[in-house]
Design a protein around this motif. Sequence first.
Motif, PDB file in Angstrom:
ATOM      1  N   ALA A 451      -5.423   3.197  11.626  1.00 37.55           N
ATOM      2  CA  ALA A 451      -6.868   2.966  11.610  1.00 37.55           C
ATOM      3  C   ALA A 451      -7.486   3.307  10.260  1.00 37.55           C
ATOM      4  CB  ALA A 451      -7.537   3.789  12.711  1.00 37.55           C
ATOM      5  N   ARG A 452      -6.777   4.087   9.450  1.00 36.81           N
ATOM      6  CA  ARG A 452      -7.373   4.569   8.202  1.00 36.81           C
ATOM      7  C   ARG A 452      -6.736   4.013   6.935  1.00 36.81           C
ATOM      8  NH1 ARG A 452      -8.127  10.917   8.275  1.00 36.81           N
ATOM      9  NH2 ARG A 452      -9.209  10.325   6.345  1.00 36.81           N
ATOM     10  N   ALA A 453      -5.540   3.439   7.041  1.00 35.27           N
ATOM     11  CA  ALA A 453      -4.869   3.000   5.812  1.00 35.27           C
ATOM     12  C   ALA A 453      -3.705   2.086   6.130  1.00 35.27           C
ATOM     13  CB  ALA A 453      -4.369   4.214   5.017  1.00 35.27           C
ATOM     14  N   LEU A 454      -3.286   1.345   5.118  1.00 36.61           N
ATOM     15  CA  LEU A 454      -2.042   0.566   5.146  1.00 36.61           C
ATOM     16  C   LEU A 454      -1.138   1.127   4.062  1.00 36.61           C
ATOM     17  CD1 LEU A 454      -0.251  -1.886   5.914  1.00 36.61           C
ATOM     18  CD2 LEU A 454      -1.534  -3.219   4.222  1.00 36.61           C
ATOM     19  N   ALA A 455       0.106   1.448   4.440  1.00 31.40           N
ATOM     20  CA  ALA A 455       1.087   1.945   3.485  1.00 31.40           C
ATOM     21  C   ALA A 455       2.347   1.102   3.591  1.00 31.40           C
ATOM     22  CB  ALA A 455       1.404   3.413   3.759  1.00 31.40           C
ATOM     23  N   MET A 456       2.957   0.803   2.441  1.00 29.34           N
ATOM     24  CA  MET A 456       4.130  -0.072   2.421  1.00 29.34           C
ATOM     25  C   MET A 456       5.149   0.441   1.405  1.00 29.34           C
ATOM     26  SD  MET A 456       2.052  -3.708   2.448  1.00 29.34           S
ATOM     27  CE  MET A 456       0.864  -3.057   1.263  1.00 29.34           C
ATOM     28  N   ALA A 457       6.414   0.457   1.810  1.00 25.88           N
ATOM     29  CA  ALA A 457       7.517   0.766   0.897  1.00 25.88           C
ATOM     30  C   ALA A 457       8.257  -0.536   0.623  1.00 25.88           C
ATOM     31  CB  ALA A 457       8.456   1.792   1.518  1.00 25.88           C
ATOM     32  N   VAL A 458       8.271  -0.952  -0.630  1.00 26.35           N
ATOM     33  CA  VAL A 458       8.844  -2.243  -1.015  1.00 26.35           C
ATOM     34  C   VAL A 458      10.112  -2.000  -1.825  1.00 26.35           C
ATOM     35  CG1 VAL A 458       8.452  -4.430  -2.195  1.00 26.35           C
ATOM     36  CG2 VAL A 458       6.536  -3.251  -1.084  1.00 26.35           C
ATOM     37  N   SER A 459      11.218  -2.568  -1.368  1.00 25.49           N
ATOM     38  CA  SER A 459      12.494  -2.432  -2.079  1.00 25.49           C
ATOM     39  C   SER A 459      13.011  -3.768  -2.595  1.00 25.49           C
ATOM     40  CB  SER A 459      13.542  -1.788  -1.169  1.00 25.49           C
ATOM     41  OG  SER A 459      13.681  -2.506   0.045  1.00 25.49           O
ATOM     42  N   LYS A 460      12.204  -4.822  -2.491  1.00 26.34           N
ATOM     43  CA  LYS A 460      12.592  -6.144  -2.962  1.00 26.34           C
ATOM     44  C   LYS A 460      12.702  -6.140  -4.486  1.00 26.34           C
ATOM     45  CE  LYS A 460      13.190 -10.470  -1.384  1.00 26.34           C
ATOM     46  NZ  LYS A 460      14.047 -10.822  -0.241  1.00 26.34           N
ATOM     47  N   ALA A 461      13.772  -6.710  -4.997  1.00 26.84           N
ATOM     48  CA  ALA A 461      14.002  -6.716  -6.441  1.00 26.84           C
ATOM     49  C   ALA A 461      12.813  -7.315  -7.178  1.00 26.84           C
ATOM     50  CB  ALA A 461      15.269  -7.496  -6.768  1.00 26.84           C
ATOM     51  N   GLY A 462      12.371  -6.612  -8.216  1.00 28.30           N
ATOM     52  CA  GLY A 462      11.249  -7.066  -9.025  1.00 28.30           C
ATOM     53  C   GLY A 462       9.894  -6.629  -8.530  1.00 28.30           C
ATOM     54  N   HIS A 463       9.848  -6.046  -7.320  1.00 26.56           N
ATOM     55  CA  HIS A 463       8.566  -5.652  -6.718  1.00 26.56           C
ATOM     56  C   HIS A 463       8.626  -4.240  -6.148  1.00 26.56           C
ATOM     57  CE1 HIS A 463       7.103  -9.832  -6.980  1.00 26.56           C
ATOM     58  NE2 HIS A 463       8.342 -10.161  -6.685  1.00 26.56           N
ATOM     59  N   VAL A 464       9.542  -3.430  -6.617  1.00 30.36           N
ATOM     60  CA  VAL A 464       9.814  -2.129  -6.015  1.00 30.36           C
ATOM     61  C   VAL A 464       8.620  -1.188  -6.224  1.00 30.36           C
ATOM     62  CG1 VAL A 464      11.375  -0.158  -6.006  1.00 30.36           C
ATOM     63  CG2 VAL A 464      12.276  -2.476  -6.381  1.00 30.36           C
ATOM     64  N   LYS A 465       8.104  -0.640  -5.123  1.00 20.25           N
ATOM     65  CA  LYS A 465       6.910   0.209  -5.211  1.00 20.25           C
ATOM     66  C   LYS A 465       6.668   0.895  -3.881  1.00 20.25           C
ATOM     67  CE  LYS A 465       4.794  -3.588  -5.898  1.00 20.25           C
ATOM     68  NZ  LYS A 465       3.881  -4.719  -6.202  1.00 20.25           N
ATOM     69  N   PHE A 466       5.809   1.900  -3.904  1.00 18.60           N
ATOM     70  CA  PHE A 466       5.289   2.536  -2.707  1.00 18.60           C
ATOM     71  C   PHE A 466       3.782   2.280  -2.702  1.00 18.60           C
ATOM     72  CE2 PHE A 466       8.927   5.781  -3.192  1.00 18.60           C
ATOM     73  CZ  PHE A 466       9.761   5.043  -2.361  1.00 18.60           C
ATOM     74  N   ALA A 467       3.349   1.328  -1.926  1.00 25.12           N
ATOM     75  CA  ALA A 467       1.958   0.874  -1.954  1.00 25.12           C
ATOM     76  C   ALA A 467       1.112   1.649  -0.958  1.00 25.12           C
ATOM     77  CB  ALA A 467       1.907  -0.613  -1.634  1.00 25.12           C
ATOM     78  N   PHE A 468      -0.123   1.895  -1.349  1.00 25.84           N
ATOM     79  CA  PHE A 468      -1.047   2.645  -0.497  1.00 25.84           C
ATOM     80  C   PHE A 468      -2.441   2.037  -0.622  1.00 25.84           C
ATOM     81  CE2 PHE A 468      -3.661   6.715   0.096  1.00 25.84           C
ATOM     82  CZ  PHE A 468      -3.577   6.661   1.479  1.00 25.84           C
ATOM     83  N   LEU A 469      -2.990   1.604   0.529  1.00 25.02           N
ATOM     84  CA  LEU A 469      -4.329   1.014   0.567  1.00 25.02           C
ATOM     85  C   LEU A 469      -5.198   1.824   1.522  1.00 25.02           C
ATOM     86  CD1 LEU A 469      -3.463  -2.802   0.774  1.00 25.02           C
ATOM     87  CD2 LEU A 469      -3.903  -1.423  -1.258  1.00 25.02           C
ATOM     88  N   PRO A 470      -5.824   2.910   1.048  1.00 29.93           N
ATOM     89  CA  PRO A 470      -6.717   3.672   1.926  1.00 29.93           C
ATOM     90  C   PRO A 470      -7.897   2.820   2.363  1.00 29.93           C
ATOM     91  CG  PRO A 470      -6.929   4.382  -0.361  1.00 29.93           C
ATOM     92  CD  PRO A 470      -5.767   3.440  -0.308  1.00 29.93           C
ATOM     93  N   GLU A 471      -8.283   2.976   3.623  1.00 31.01           N
ATOM     94  CA  GLU A 471      -9.349   2.176   4.230  1.00 31.01           C
ATOM     95  C   GLU A 471      -9.049   0.681   4.137  1.00 31.01           C
ATOM     96  OE1 GLU A 471     -13.210   3.316   2.846  1.00 31.01           O
ATOM     97  OE2 GLU A 471     -12.829   5.453   3.118  1.00 31.01           O
ATOM     98  N   HIS A 472      -7.778   0.351   3.993  1.00 33.07           N
ATOM     99  CA  HIS A 472      -7.323  -1.046   3.961  1.00 33.07           C
ATOM    100  C   HIS A 472      -7.936  -1.828   2.802  1.00 33.07           C
ATOM    101  CE1 HIS A 472      -7.672   0.341   8.251  1.00 33.07           C
ATOM    102  NE2 HIS A 472      -6.373   0.133   8.181  1.00 33.07           N
TER     103      HIS A 472
END
Length: 543
Positions: A451-472
């Motif tokens: 309800a408060r955020a979207l978080a994503m762990a990306v391991s795809k080559a060329g896009h590797v990151k730990f994404a965080f979108l508070p309040e979406h």
Amino acid sequence: MATPTPFPRRRFLLASGATAAGLALAAPGVGVAAPAESPEALLYHRLLLRHTRWVETQWDAAAGRYPLADFRFVSVLGNAVLLTHGTYDADLAGVDRDTLADHTVRTIRHFAATNFWATGASWGGGGYEWGGRVFWDGTFESYFTAAARLLWDELDAATRAHVDAIAVRGAQYVAGLGAGEDPRSGGWSSNGLAGGHRGDSKIEEMGAKSMPLATGLAYHPDHPDAGAWREWLTRWLSNMTGLPSADRENGTLIDGRPVSEWNTAQNMYEDHVVENHGTYAPMYQQSTGAYPGRNALHFLIAGAPLPDVLAKQPNADGLWHTMTHLGTAAGLSAHPMVNDRYHLYGRDVLPLTWRRMGQADPYTARSERMLAAHLEPYLAYPPEDRLTKFSGEPKYEPEARAEVATAYLLHAWRDRLHGDVRPVSEARYWASVAGATDYGAEVGLVAHQSARALAMAVSKAGHVKFAFLPEHDDWLFDVTGAAPAFLPGTALAVTGRRVARYTRAGDGFDGSATVLRFGTGAAGYATLPTGAVVYATSGLAAD
């Protein structure tokens, strides 16, 4: 943590509260359409009026028409809607109604006469200006034909005959290809009826093959070839969202035959993820709504029943669930990998509108309402009066106008669809997709929606990151494409991946923990049920 996007690009959102307040709320569900226009219809009409200021900057007075370049002439579909529906506001449009009508009819007359199908020319032999290819002329021929049909009474007999030729001959050509490819379209291919899902889904290409068929069938249902057009229309639209493991057991009848008899293609992963450009690609996944919506318009204009497949699209529920599970405050999926057509809001409207109005989904009704709250501030932000900004090709602008016009008509004619489809509350919306999902090492994505955020762990080559979108909020931090998030760069080579997923049903809470190994160390990312995230690393600098 990722560096925030510079605020000037985000400033247009400051006005969104006023827009949102203008959209009336109601209890969720499906009801009988009210005689008055819906809040979204009124909004889309205003957007088209304001956008007409841009359209008129394209007018070529010497030639007496809108230009061919970048298909800018298909702006006539938005013009046709304004000339036939709602109250015309010359001050908002920046041009009087009579002038817009003159520009529109003159443009239709010219481009109807110079289309490949209308001229009867031989391919490659000259004598025509545009058209004749499935990819992507067929898309713009569809928009153009819809505009002409809305203004049918204003067109002379010769122009009507030309428009009919576009519809009939385009449909005949696509049906005649069967499962084969269009030799005029270069390397574009649907891979026959097999499709594809790894890196380059054919969901969009199959959708494109459906458009000339829908255009021909809607206006010429008694043509001797109409049976073949309907057969191939159904086959392409059903297969565009094909998933064999589900389709083999799907007994839903489309035109009297089960999905299991129609479908052979696989255009998505088992977890309902569509890839293009080598990664999860939200714009391509939205094809599941864009192509049915474009096609449905012709049957509505013609006053004809909609084909079965538009409402009974296989695997649509799963595709839309994925996009909402990865959703942002704008009602759209995040773009944690490829950022193709990211923040091109004018191109995002129609898929949501079709899913809501054509397939009666109150959750996507909430998505559309959330996007609607962004649209007028977006249009007003520099470059002003544009429906697509920040990236993309010039042809996306007239295409966005055509799609907003289509979305308007889906609302205006909602009594012929499912009536008023009222959105669920935002709380219910986020609750419906809360939880963590591991889409697997091949897709390279772990996502946790709360309800408060979207978080994503990306391991795809060329896009590797730990994404965080508070309040979406996908304007605060840029987590798309090559933009780094927590990790020092997206080009890091992943040598190991471990994921633990926690569910409310099995563990008492929703969450995830991802550890990625690299040549120089490891990094971990935990997502918590509160919407917070925890990042830890051994240090990733080279020795």
